[in-house]
Design a protein around this motif. Sequence first.
Motif, mmCIF file in Angstrom:
data_model
loop_
_atom_site.group_PDB
_atom_site.id
_atom_site.type_symbol
_atom_site.label_atom_id
_atom_site.label_comp_id
_atom_site.label_asym_id
_atom_site.label_seq_id
_atom_site.Cartn_x
_atom_site.Cartn_y
_atom_site.Cartn_z
ATOM 1 N N THR A 148 36.109 107.110 27.713
ATOM 2 C CA THR A 148 34.742 106.917 27.234
ATOM 3 C C THR A 148 33.696 107.292 28.279
ATOM 4 O O THR A 148 32.504 107.172 28.025
ATOM 5 N N ASP A 160 31.162 109.465 30.352
ATOM 6 C CA ASP A 160 30.315 110.594 29.961
ATOM 7 C C ASP A 160 30.797 111.920 30.532
ATOM 8 O O ASP A 160 30.520 112.979 29.970
ATOM 9 N N GLN A 182 42.577 108.674 18.812
ATOM 10 C CA GLN A 182 41.346 108.774 18.021
ATOM 11 C C GLN A 182 40.903 107.408 17.524
ATOM 12 O O GLN A 182 39.709 107.136 17.453
ATOM 13 N N TYR A 209 39.510 105.628 20.717
ATOM 14 C CA TYR A 209 38.320 106.280 21.284
ATOM 15 C C TYR A 209 37.702 107.210 20.243
ATOM 16 O O TYR A 209 37.773 108.435 20.352
ATOM 17 N N PRO A 210 37.055 106.657 19.217
ATOM 18 C CA PRO A 210 36.557 107.471 18.102
ATOM 19 C C PRO A 210 35.475 108.485 18.490
ATOM 20 O O PRO A 210 35.279 109.471 17.776
ATOM 21 N N ASN A 211 34.806 108.299 19.604
ATOM 22 C CA ASN A 211 33.751 109.235 20.005
ATOM 23 C C ASN A 211 34.238 110.285 20.998
ATOM 24 O O ASN A 211 33.434 111.042 21.534
ATOM 25 N N CYS A 212 35.506 110.336 21.223
ATOM 26 C CA CYS A 212 36.087 111.251 22.206
ATOM 27 C C CYS A 212 36.622 112.504 21.494
ATOM 28 O O CYS A 212 37.168 112.424 20.396
ATOM 29 N N SER A 213 36.466 113.663 22.114
ATOM 30 C CA SER A 213 37.020 114.909 21.574
ATOM 31 C C SER A 213 38.485 115.006 21.982
ATOM 32 O O SER A 213 38.802 115.193 23.156
#
Length: 188
Positions: free
Chosen positions: A25, A27, A44, A47-51
């Motif tokens: 997570t 930045d 996923q 860490y749903p906001n991770c590519s």
Amino acid sequence: VIFNKNLYHGFSAFGRSASNVYPYTDDETVAVFSVSEHNMRHLQFAYPNCSIYRMFLSVDPERFAYVPVEKKRKLIACVDKSPENTAALFHMLMSRRGKVSDALLDYEWVYLNGFAEAELSKLLGEALILVSLSTVEGLQRTLVEGMLCGCIIVAPDYGSTKEFLPRQYRFPIDDLVVMAQRIEEVAQ
């Protein structure tokens, strides 16, 4: 960039306490690579906001060349990453050898631990059966190498093995009896 080769080892590295900071997570983390759909789905979720991107395994078929069954030795190769389960299966079979079943009388067991790639490919080329009872692998490369070498695989039906291992090589995770029966059947 994070390369997550093993979901279970990756999470275990964080210890047993919750953290306010995870590298996934951060930045500065621009991408995460995963070795299987199974691992990717779990990452996923966490860490749903991770590519997160799926990578694909590559094994050199020249190094792990196919050997037909009739040229195999009476050898069972065993990935030794689940020692308690492996010991249970091994001793279940050995206790039957020569008493209940003659199938494994002439078989040798080799535990795959610490071999260089050339030694591993030679052993897999010679082995009739390859056993791996681990359920904490990101993607079991040794099973792919064993299939290329013509080994008959015995492994649990879980996570990433469902992505690449044919159904006839996968067995219920907690049923060592059915795995032992398959090994005796093949050995016979």
